[in-house]
Write an enzyme that holds these catalytic residues in place. Sequence first.
Site, PDB file in Angstrom:
ATOM      1  N   HIS A 156      33.739  35.581  39.262  1.00 32.21           N
ATOM      2  CA  HIS A 156      34.217  34.184  39.021  1.00 32.21           C
ATOM      3  C   HIS A 156      34.028  33.698  40.439  1.00 32.21           C
ATOM      4  O   HIS A 156      33.687  32.348  40.381  1.00 32.21           O
ATOM      5  CB  HIS A 156      35.367  33.874  38.100  1.00 32.21           C
TER       6      HIS A 156
ATOM      7  N   ASP B 209      39.803  45.756  42.366  1.00 29.08           N
ATOM      8  CA  ASP B 209      40.107  44.416  41.926  1.00 29.08           C
ATOM      9  C   ASP B 209      39.398  43.346  42.641  1.00 29.08           C
ATOM     10  O   ASP B 209      38.937  42.697  42.088  1.00 29.08           O
ATOM     11  CB  ASP B 209      41.657  44.377  41.684  1.00 29.08           C
TER      12      ASP B 209
ATOM     13  N   LYS C  32      47.805  40.895  47.726  1.00 25.37           N
ATOM     14  CA  LYS C  32      48.873  40.421  46.885  1.00 25.37           C
ATOM     15  C   LYS C  32      50.393  40.301  47.551  1.00 25.37           C
ATOM     16  O   LYS C  32      50.542  40.966  48.497  1.00 25.37           O
ATOM     17  CB  LYS C  32      49.232  41.025  45.637  1.00 25.37           C
TER      18      LYS C  32
ATOM     19  N   LYS D 286      34.514  41.601  34.415  1.00 26.68           N
ATOM     20  CA  LYS D 286      34.741  42.699  34.983  1.00 26.68           C
ATOM     21  C   LYS D 286      36.086  43.366  34.501  1.00 26.68           C
ATOM     22  O   LYS D 286      36.702  42.541  33.790  1.00 26.68           O
ATOM     23  CB  LYS D 286      35.085  42.221  36.619  1.00 26.68           C
TER      24      LYS D 286
ATOM     25  N   ARG E 243      41.019  40.826  16.339  1.00 31.77           N
ATOM     26  CA  ARG E 243      41.473  41.789  15.017  1.00 31.77           C
ATOM     27  C   ARG E 243      42.609  40.933  14.108  1.00 31.77           C
ATOM     28  O   ARG E 243      42.625  41.457  12.901  1.00 31.77           O
ATOM     29  CB  ARG E 243      41.914  43.000  15.467  1.00 31.77           C
TER      30      ARG E 243
ATOM     31  N   LYS F 131      32.516  29.447  42.165  1.00 28.78           N
ATOM     32  CA  LYS F 131      32.998  28.518  42.750  1.00 28.78           C
ATOM     33  C   LYS F 131      32.156  27.451  43.492  1.00 28.78           C
ATOM     34  O   LYS F 131      31.472  27.912  44.336  1.00 28.78           O
ATOM     35  CB  LYS F 131      34.462  29.031  43.840  1.00 28.78           C
TER      36      LYS F 131
ATOM     37  N   GLU G 234      46.432  36.257  48.496  1.00 25.96           N
ATOM     38  CA  GLU G 234      47.068  35.768  47.353  1.00 25.96           C
ATOM     39  C   GLU G 234      48.807  35.836  47.651  1.00 25.96           C
ATOM     40  O   GLU G 234      49.219  36.622  48.236  1.00 25.96           O
ATOM     41  CB  GLU G 234      46.890  36.464  46.035  1.00 25.96           C
TER      42      GLU G 234
ATOM     43  N   HIS H 219      34.455  40.462  44.304  1.00 19.73           N
ATOM     44  CA  HIS H 219      34.372  39.043  44.975  1.00 19.73           C
ATOM     45  C   HIS H 219      34.225  39.178  46.430  1.00 19.73           C
ATOM     46  O   HIS H 219      33.621  38.450  47.137  1.00 19.73           O
ATOM     47  CB  HIS H 219      35.940  38.477  44.546  1.00 19.73           C
TER      48      HIS H 219
HETATM   49  C1  BG6 Z   1      40.694  38.396  39.682  1.00 21.53           C
HETATM   50  C2  BG6 Z   1      41.662  39.359  40.021  1.00 21.53           C
HETATM   51  O1  BG6 Z   1      39.293  39.027  39.549  1.00 21.53           O
HETATM   52  O2  BG6 Z   1      40.783  37.623  40.757  1.00 21.53           O
HETATM   53  C3  BG6 Z   1      42.895  38.942  40.260  1.00 21.53           C
HETATM   54  O3  BG6 Z   1      41.643  40.213  38.881  1.00 21.53           O
HETATM   55  C4  BG6 Z   1      43.064  37.799  41.478  1.00 21.53           C
HETATM   56  O4  BG6 Z   1      44.007  40.174  40.518  1.00 21.53           O
HETATM   57  C5  BG6 Z   1      41.894  36.615  41.051  1.00 21.53           C
HETATM   58  O5  BG6 Z   1      44.348  37.360  41.201  1.00 21.53           O
HETATM   59  C6  BG6 Z   1      41.948  35.782  41.914  1.00 21.53           C
HETATM   60  O6  BG6 Z   1      41.012  34.817  41.482  1.00 21.53           O
HETATM   61  P1  BG6 Z   1      41.225  33.372  42.289  1.00 21.53           P
HETATM   62  O7  BG6 Z   1      40.224  32.532  41.589  1.00 21.53           O
HETATM   63  O8  BG6 Z   1      42.637  32.900  41.749  1.00 21.53           O
HETATM   64  O9  BG6 Z   1      41.320  33.452  43.811  1.00 21.53           O
END
Ligand code: BG6
Length: 528
Positions: A221, A278, A373, A191, A85, A225, A259, A283
């Site tokens: 995503h 999330d 996390k 997502k 925008r 990988k 993470e 994943h």
């Molecule tokens: C995302 C989540 O889909 O994947 C994030 O929304 C997360 O919270 C991330 O940190 C992790 O991805 P990767 O590729 O860093 O393991």
Amino acid sequence: MKGFFDKMLFPAHAAIMKASDAKSHLDDVSGKVPALKNTATPNPFSLVIFGASGDLTSRKLMPALFNLFREKRLPDVFHIIGFARREKTDDAFRQEMKDAVHKYSRVQPSSESEWDAFAKNLFYYTGEMADEQAYAGLKNRLKLMPGSREVGHHHLFYLATAPEFFEVVPRCLNASGLVRRDGVTKLVVEKPFGVDSESAGHLNAALQAEISEKSIYRIDHYLGKETIQNLLYFRFANSIYEPLWDRRYIDCVQITVAEEEGVGTRGGYYDKSGALRDMLQNHMMQILTLVAMEPPASLDPESLRDEKVKVLRCINGCCREGLASQVVRARYEGYRNEEKVSPESMTETYTAVKLFVDNWRWAGVPFYLRTGKFLKRRVSQIDIVFRKPPSILFHAQTETSAAKNVLSIRLQPSEGIHLRFNAKALAEAHLQEVGMDFCYRTEFGSYSPEAYERLLRDAMIGDATLFIRADEVREAWRIMDSIRKQWDALPMYVYPKQSWGPQESFQMLENDGNDWVLGDGFNERCPC
Ligand code: BG6
């Protein structure tokens, strides 16, 4: 885990990976692209990124597109149009993207002229996402692009927007005549795809009303990988593991996605989502399906996705032993003080669940999944724990019983595969655990494309294998819904930052006579 990834190498995988060098057929409308063979050059295309001023565009999409260009994996004619925008000129957009590539790309432009050659394909279009007029203007702009005749209708529309625009954009695209239903136009959706089964079903229906299912590319995503794709090669291109891959030999399967960072600046989004929505729904469930699926009839996208959906259908949520003994939820200390997080927040930043895949192959084998996390390390790993050998032969002699064999597939970082087994200790009459390793870096060098490079190219050539189908997304939500139904009744534990999460998740495994393979003894070092 003692001596992890620090012994010998598995040499066999170079040959396996060569299988992916085979030439792929181009696109398009048949949907019959052989899976996992992404070497074709895409047809000329125009890619419109909705939400072009967002983080995803700068951090992931633009670096991925630049790397594809550098490696000559894009066609001679292509356009990347940022739609957002804020008023901006093409040049201003190009400069912003240059900064983004500088900051986030795994490889930098080798010269100004290399960057300029890429940047001349970048354009910017100012528009409101809900304004139909803006789409009429976009349509004109696409027509007037240099080389638009070669591009024809090969348009990719990428929804890198907030989820509230997921329905609006396709509706406006269709209303302005920018959608072809024969698979040539493609819609890439990020997502979160819904927040539960009902909303995902609603979103599926809304998208399918505007564009056909075979044109919808739902991104996870993790599927981009390399290590995740290798799961299929590892399982189905070797004859030594598959015969052992069932309840007769496998004691449990553990999937960890840990993470090291907290929620950072994403508190606003994360507080409404939490670890279950999330990470677990998408994943981690994807990883589980690839570990548990049957061999597909062929490598075409539908055969593969059919098998993944079958796995999800066999998971009954957490009703076998009751939610309390199958689920742990927790948040890290200080989470409620994070920016944009409610001080009364009941959102989990950690969850561990025990699931069962109720089919012939897996009946009775627990699948333990955990993600969080601010954990001790950034590491994603699958551990296949085999049954304990009977303590008959060596027990009397060594007074120690043989440990369970463990096959660990490290998804990131220090990507590789490690097999832990028992051997005779040197010059001693007792058992010692030793390991065999395969390390990506040693075998293939340090080159490792980003997930988005793979996924963007797959969408360009029309290969949907690594994207989530409508029924898959709903099934994964169905499982989450069954957990969430009693979610609020569960205790919310608090764990210290930089730990492996709450004690209760260790207890959950201990109650079954198991323990997490990944824990404090874990050696982060790559074997090479
Ligand atoms: C995302 C989540 O889909 O994947 C994030 O929304 C997360 O919270 C991330 O940190 C992790 O991805 P990767 O590729 O860093 O393991």
